[in-house]
Design a protein around this motif. Sequence first.
Motif, PDB file in Angstrom:
ATOM      1  N   HIS A  97      60.628 -70.645  -9.160  1.00  0.00           N
ATOM      2  CA  HIS A  97      61.054 -69.977  -7.919  1.00  0.00           C
ATOM      3  C   HIS A  97      62.409 -70.519  -7.453  1.00  0.00           C
ATOM      4  O   HIS A  97      63.285 -69.748  -7.029  1.00  0.00           O
ATOM      5  CB  HIS A  97      60.000 -70.186  -6.840  1.00  0.00           C
ATOM      6  N   ASN A  98      62.587 -71.825  -7.563  1.00  0.00           N
ATOM      7  CA  ASN A  98      63.866 -72.419  -7.148  1.00  0.00           C
ATOM      8  C   ASN A  98      65.023 -71.978  -8.042  1.00  0.00           C
ATOM      9  O   ASN A  98      66.194 -72.049  -7.640  1.00  0.00           O
ATOM     10  CB  ASN A  98      63.763 -73.943  -7.160  1.00  0.00           C
ATOM     11  N   GLN A  99      64.672 -71.500  -9.257  1.00  0.00           N
ATOM     12  CA  GLN A  99      65.696 -71.015 -10.182  1.00  0.00           C
ATOM     13  C   GLN A  99      65.872 -69.507 -10.084  1.00  0.00           C
ATOM     14  O   GLN A  99      66.572 -68.914 -10.908  1.00  0.00           O
ATOM     15  CB  GLN A  99      65.347 -71.421 -11.608  1.00  0.00           C
ATOM     16  N   GLY A 100      65.200 -68.869  -9.111  1.00  0.00           N
ATOM     17  CA  GLY A 100      65.442 -67.460  -8.853  1.00  0.00           C
ATOM     18  C   GLY A 100      64.278 -66.525  -9.064  1.00  0.00           C
ATOM     19  O   GLY A 100      64.372 -65.337  -8.729  1.00  0.00           O
ATOM     20  N   ALA A 101      63.161 -67.006  -9.613  1.00  0.00           N
ATOM     21  CA  ALA A 101      62.009 -66.130  -9.829  1.00  0.00           C
ATOM     22  C   ALA A 101      61.319 -65.851  -8.504  1.00  0.00           C
ATOM     23  O   ALA A 101      61.101 -66.755  -7.699  1.00  0.00           O
ATOM     24  CB  ALA A 101      61.028 -66.778 -10.807  1.00  0.00           C
ATOM     25  N   ALA A 102      60.979 -64.594  -8.266  1.00  0.00           N
ATOM     26  CA  ALA A 102      60.328 -64.221  -7.017  1.00  0.00           C
ATOM     27  C   ALA A 102      58.837 -64.522  -7.084  1.00  0.00           C
ATOM     28  O   ALA A 102      58.247 -64.634  -8.169  1.00  0.00           O
ATOM     29  CB  ALA A 102      60.551 -62.735  -6.736  1.00  0.00           C
ATOM     30  N   TRP A 103      58.234 -64.680  -5.889  1.00  0.00           N
ATOM     31  CA  TRP A 103      56.774 -64.741  -5.830  1.00  0.00           C
ATOM     32  C   TRP A 103      56.233 -63.320  -5.875  1.00  0.00           C
ATOM     33  O   TRP A 103      56.852 -62.419  -5.286  1.00  0.00           O
ATOM     34  CB  TRP A 103      56.299 -65.394  -4.524  1.00  0.00           C
ATOM     35  N   PRO A 104      55.086 -63.035  -6.540  1.00  0.00           N
ATOM     36  CA  PRO A 104      54.257 -63.981  -7.274  1.00  0.00           C
ATOM     37  C   PRO A 104      54.600 -64.080  -8.768  1.00  0.00           C
ATOM     38  O   PRO A 104      53.841 -64.663  -9.525  1.00  0.00           O
ATOM     39  CB  PRO A 104      52.865 -63.404  -7.085  1.00  0.00           C
ATOM     40  N   ALA A 105      55.733 -63.491  -9.162  1.00  0.00           N
ATOM     41  CA  ALA A 105      56.098 -63.520 -10.579  1.00  0.00           C
ATOM     42  C   ALA A 105      56.225 -64.947 -11.102  1.00  0.00           C
ATOM     43  O   ALA A 105      55.936 -65.218 -12.278  1.00  0.00           O
ATOM     44  CB  ALA A 105      57.408 -62.754 -10.786  1.00  0.00           C
ATOM     45  N   ALA A 106      56.652 -65.865 -10.246  1.00  0.00           N
ATOM     46  CA  ALA A 106      56.792 -67.259 -10.684  1.00  0.00           C
ATOM     47  C   ALA A 106      55.459 -67.832 -11.131  1.00  0.00           C
ATOM     48  O   ALA A 106      55.384 -68.582 -12.117  1.00  0.00           O
ATOM     49  CB  ALA A 106      57.381 -68.101  -9.550  1.00  0.00           C
ATOM     50  N   PHE A 107      54.371 -67.463 -10.433  1.00  0.00           N
ATOM     51  CA  PHE A 107      53.038 -67.922 -10.839  1.00  0.00           C
ATOM     52  C   PHE A 107      52.669 -67.342 -12.207  1.00  0.00           C
ATOM     53  O   PHE A 107      52.167 -68.046 -13.085  1.00  0.00           O
ATOM     54  CB  PHE A 107      51.990 -67.496  -9.813  1.00  0.00           C
ATOM     55  N   ALA A 108      52.896 -66.047 -12.381  1.00  0.00           N
ATOM     56  CA  ALA A 108      52.522 -65.382 -13.625  1.00  0.00           C
ATOM     57  C   ALA A 108      53.296 -65.944 -14.807  1.00  0.00           C
ATOM     58  O   ALA A 108      52.740 -66.154 -15.896  1.00  0.00           O
ATOM     59  CB  ALA A 108      52.743 -63.884 -13.500  1.00  0.00           C
ATOM     60  N   ARG A 109      54.583 -66.210 -14.622  1.00  0.00           N
ATOM     61  CA  ARG A 109      55.406 -66.724 -15.722  1.00  0.00           C
ATOM     62  C   ARG A 109      55.012 -68.135 -16.109  1.00  0.00           C
ATOM     63  O   ARG A 109      55.206 -68.540 -17.266  1.00  0.00           O
ATOM     64  CB  ARG A 109      56.883 -66.674 -15.323  1.00  0.00           C
ATOM     65  N   ALA A 110      54.437 -68.880 -15.172  1.00  0.00           N
ATOM     66  CA  ALA A 110      54.049 -70.268 -15.447  1.00  0.00           C
ATOM     67  C   ALA A 110      52.584 -70.404 -15.830  1.00  0.00           C
ATOM     68  O   ALA A 110      52.046 -71.510 -15.861  1.00  0.00           O
ATOM     69  CB  ALA A 110      54.340 -71.139 -14.223  1.00  0.00           C
TER      70      ALA A 110
END
Length: 292
Positions: free
Chosen positions: A253-266
């Motif tokens: 998220h700090n690198q630009g990924a929006a929520w909740p996509a940051a959860f899914a990508r991780a």
Amino acid sequence: MAVRPSILGIDGPEPLARSLRDAQYIADEGLSTAAYLALALGKPLLLEGAPGVGKTEAAKAIASVLGRELIRLQCYEGIDAAAAMYEWNFPRQMLAIRQAGEGYVNLYADDYLIARPLLLALQEPRARVLLIDEIDRADPEFEAFLLEFLSDFSISIPERGTIRAAEPPVVLLTSNRTRELHEALRRRCVYHWIGYPDPALEAQIVMMRASSVAQETAHRVTAAVNRLRAEPLAKPPGVAETVEWAEAATLLHNQGAAWPAAFARAIGVALKDQDDLAFTAPRLDQLITGAA
């Protein structure tokens, strides 16, 4: 049974719980009470629970509170007494014989003795905590050997005699319950089952362990993890995975990924089994956003 003089300087479960929190471990009333009783009565503490609920971390925190070194005996299928107690350094013994020539050499001096966890725990019981980790992975024969060790806290070395602890060392055992332990071993211990923490408590753990994670993120990820644990997964995420997932999602998220996509990508930080990833993939967004 005689009560052991205080080794904590702590006179109850509640003060112990506060000390464990200072050691970065949140213990509920059940765990702090079981740990306090085991320490006060001089009995081993047996912690059972699913993988990843914090059993080994509890042992580390207790050792930290006591100010003692943690000696860990990791159990596995096929482990034998030599791996747990001691062995002689045969190469060094042979080298000493060659160097001595016709002279005398004491092949059973301390220089040639390799102390393993059980012997180390007996040698300095006031300086160490013995953790017998994942005892359920060991064979029943080794479990029977450990039961004998826990009965008298002594080790017989044929070349040296019997080494016996002046007082019972602090001993903790963990089990993932992949098989049932012998009833005699259970009777010797103070027992406590560690389950998954409720979402509110797990969010506190995330905040304690991962200072970079925002409070809202901690609550989102713990709610999502609880939904995942309700699924028929081969390897549900443990508490450590919850913390790591929150950290990883925050990093993205700090690198630009929006929520909740940051959860899914991780998600690969939380789920570490291909079948589990494939099973949850069609509904992953729903599991995450539904828990937000």
